[in-house]
Design a protein around this motif. Sequence first.
Motif, short mmCIF file in Angstrom:
data_model
loop_
_atom_site.label_atom_id
_atom_site.label_comp_id
_atom_site.label_asym_id
_atom_site.label_seq_id
_atom_site.Cartn_x
_atom_site.Cartn_y
_atom_site.Cartn_z
N THR A 297 -38.78 28.95 37.84
CA THR A 297 -40.02 28.84 38.61
C THR A 297 -41.11 29.66 37.92
O THR A 297 -40.82 30.50 37.05
CB THR A 297 -39.83 29.37 40.03
N LYS A 298 -42.37 29.44 38.33
CA LYS A 298 -43.48 30.17 37.72
C LYS A 298 -43.36 31.68 37.92
O LYS A 298 -43.57 32.43 36.97
CB LYS A 298 -44.81 29.66 38.27
N PRO A 299 -43.02 32.18 39.12
CA PRO A 299 -42.87 33.63 39.27
C PRO A 299 -41.74 34.21 38.41
O PRO A 299 -41.86 35.31 37.88
CB PRO A 299 -42.56 33.83 40.75
N GLU A 300 -40.65 33.45 38.24
CA GLU A 300 -39.56 33.91 37.38
C GLU A 300 -40.01 33.98 35.93
O GLU A 300 -39.68 34.93 35.21
CB GLU A 300 -38.36 32.97 37.47
N ILE A 301 -40.75 32.98 35.47
CA ILE A 301 -41.23 32.96 34.09
C ILE A 301 -42.18 34.12 33.85
O ILE A 301 -42.09 34.82 32.85
CB ILE A 301 -41.90 31.61 33.77
N LYS A 302 -43.08 34.35 34.81
CA LYS A 302 -44.03 35.46 34.69
C LYS A 302 -43.29 36.79 34.62
O LYS A 302 -43.57 37.62 33.74
CB LYS A 302 -44.98 35.45 35.88
N ALA A 303 -42.33 37.01 35.50
CA ALA A 303 -41.57 38.27 35.50
C ALA A 303 -40.76 38.43 34.22
O ALA A 303 -40.67 39.55 33.68
CB ALA A 303 -40.66 38.32 36.72
N GLN B 118 -51.43 36.64 32.93
CA GLN B 118 -52.52 36.24 33.81
C GLN B 118 -52.16 34.97 34.59
O GLN B 118 -52.41 34.89 35.79
CB GLN B 118 -53.78 36.02 32.99
N SER B 119 -51.59 33.96 33.90
CA SER B 119 -51.22 32.72 34.58
C SER B 119 -50.09 32.03 33.82
O SER B 119 -49.86 32.29 32.64
CB SER B 119 -52.42 31.78 34.69
N VAL B 120 -49.41 31.11 34.53
CA VAL B 120 -48.31 30.34 33.95
C VAL B 120 -48.51 28.88 34.33
O VAL B 120 -48.71 28.56 35.51
CB VAL B 120 -46.94 30.82 34.46
N ASN B 121 -48.49 27.99 33.36
CA ASN B 121 -48.50 26.55 33.59
C ASN B 121 -47.20 25.97 33.07
O ASN B 121 -46.72 26.36 32.00
CB ASN B 121 -49.67 25.87 32.89
N GLY C 5 -34.58 15.77 27.83
CA GLY C 5 -35.90 16.24 28.18
C GLY C 5 -35.95 17.76 28.05
O GLY C 5 -34.95 18.41 27.81
N MET C 6 -37.15 18.32 28.23
CA MET C 6 -37.27 19.77 28.19
C MET C 6 -38.40 20.22 29.10
O MET C 6 -39.22 19.41 29.54
CB MET C 6 -37.48 20.28 26.78
N ARG C 7 -38.42 21.49 29.39
CA ARG C 7 -39.44 22.09 30.23
C ARG C 7 -40.09 23.21 29.44
O ARG C 7 -39.40 24.06 28.88
CB ARG C 7 -38.79 22.63 31.50
N LYS C 8 -41.42 23.16 29.36
CA LYS C 8 -42.17 24.17 28.62
C LYS C 8 -43.05 24.95 29.58
O LYS C 8 -43.49 24.41 30.59
CB LYS C 8 -43.05 23.54 27.55
N ALA C 9 -43.31 26.19 29.23
CA ALA C 9 -44.23 27.02 30.00
C ALA C 9 -45.31 27.54 29.07
O ALA C 9 -45.02 28.08 28.01
CB ALA C 9 -43.49 28.18 30.64
N ALA D 197 -53.27 38.59 29.67
CA ALA D 197 -54.51 39.30 29.98
C ALA D 197 -55.27 39.54 28.68
O ALA D 197 -54.66 39.63 27.60
CB ALA D 197 -54.19 40.61 30.68
N PRO D 198 -56.60 39.65 28.74
CA PRO D 198 -57.38 39.87 27.51
C PRO D 198 -56.95 41.14 26.77
O PRO D 198 -56.68 42.16 27.38
CB PRO D 198 -58.82 40.02 28.03
N GLY D 199 -56.86 41.01 25.45
CA GLY D 199 -56.51 42.15 24.61
C GLY D 199 -55.02 42.33 24.38
O GLY D 199 -54.62 43.24 23.66
N GLN D 200 -54.18 41.49 24.95
CA GLN D 200 -52.74 41.61 24.75
C GLN D 200 -52.23 40.46 23.91
O GLN D 200 -52.82 39.36 23.91
CB GLN D 200 -52.03 41.65 26.09
N GLU D 201 -51.13 40.69 23.20
CA GLU D 201 -50.56 39.63 22.37
C GLU D 201 -49.07 39.82 22.23
O GLU D 201 -48.53 40.89 22.48
CB GLU D 201 -51.22 39.57 21.00
N ILE D 202 -48.40 38.74 21.84
CA ILE D 202 -46.95 38.72 21.62
C ILE D 202 -46.71 38.27 20.19
O ILE D 202 -47.34 37.30 19.73
CB ILE D 202 -46.25 37.75 22.59
N ASP D 203 -45.82 38.93 19.48
CA ASP D 203 -45.46 38.50 18.13
C ASP D 203 -44.20 37.64 18.24
O ASP D 203 -43.09 38.14 18.18
CB ASP D 203 -45.20 39.72 17.24
N VAL D 204 -44.38 36.32 18.46
CA VAL D 204 -43.25 35.43 18.66
C VAL D 204 -42.56 35.08 17.35
O VAL D 204 -41.37 34.78 17.34
CB VAL D 204 -43.65 34.14 19.40
N ILE D 205 -43.28 35.12 16.24
CA ILE D 205 -42.68 34.75 14.94
C ILE D 205 -41.87 35.90 14.40
O ILE D 205 -40.83 35.72 13.79
CB ILE D 205 -43.77 34.29 13.96
N GLY D 206 -42.33 37.12 14.58
CA GLY D 206 -41.58 38.29 14.14
C GLY D 206 -41.78 38.65 12.70
O GLY D 206 -41.10 39.50 12.16
#
Length: 98
Positions: free
Chosen positions: A38-44, A55-58, A78-82, A87-96
């Motif tokens: 769910t969206k709250p689970e993904i956010k947490a 800030q938000s999850v789609n 099939g698959m499910r993407k989020a 928030a402004p000024g934050q980032e994630i290094d997903v590639i590493g």
Amino acid sequence: MNKERIYQVLLAPHISEKSALLADKADQYVFRVAPDATKPEIKAAVESLFDVKVQSVNVINIKGKQKFFRGRPGKRNGMRKAVVRLAPGQEIDVIGGE
């Protein structure tokens, strides 16, 4: 939320040209998630795993394509993407990488 559920909810980052553009320009990151997440689970999960403020999850459900293999019909999974907006000024290094 315990660590085991976090790793069940977030399966992998979805790396594509479009997701790279979203990460550069709009502070949005795309993850493959569990079908029952769910969206709250993904956010947490994102907030606790990467230590950022979400800030938000789609959520997008993508149906599997109908394909033929040697004349026989089949169906891809099939698959499910989020799409997670930070928030402004934050980032994630997903590639590493550096």
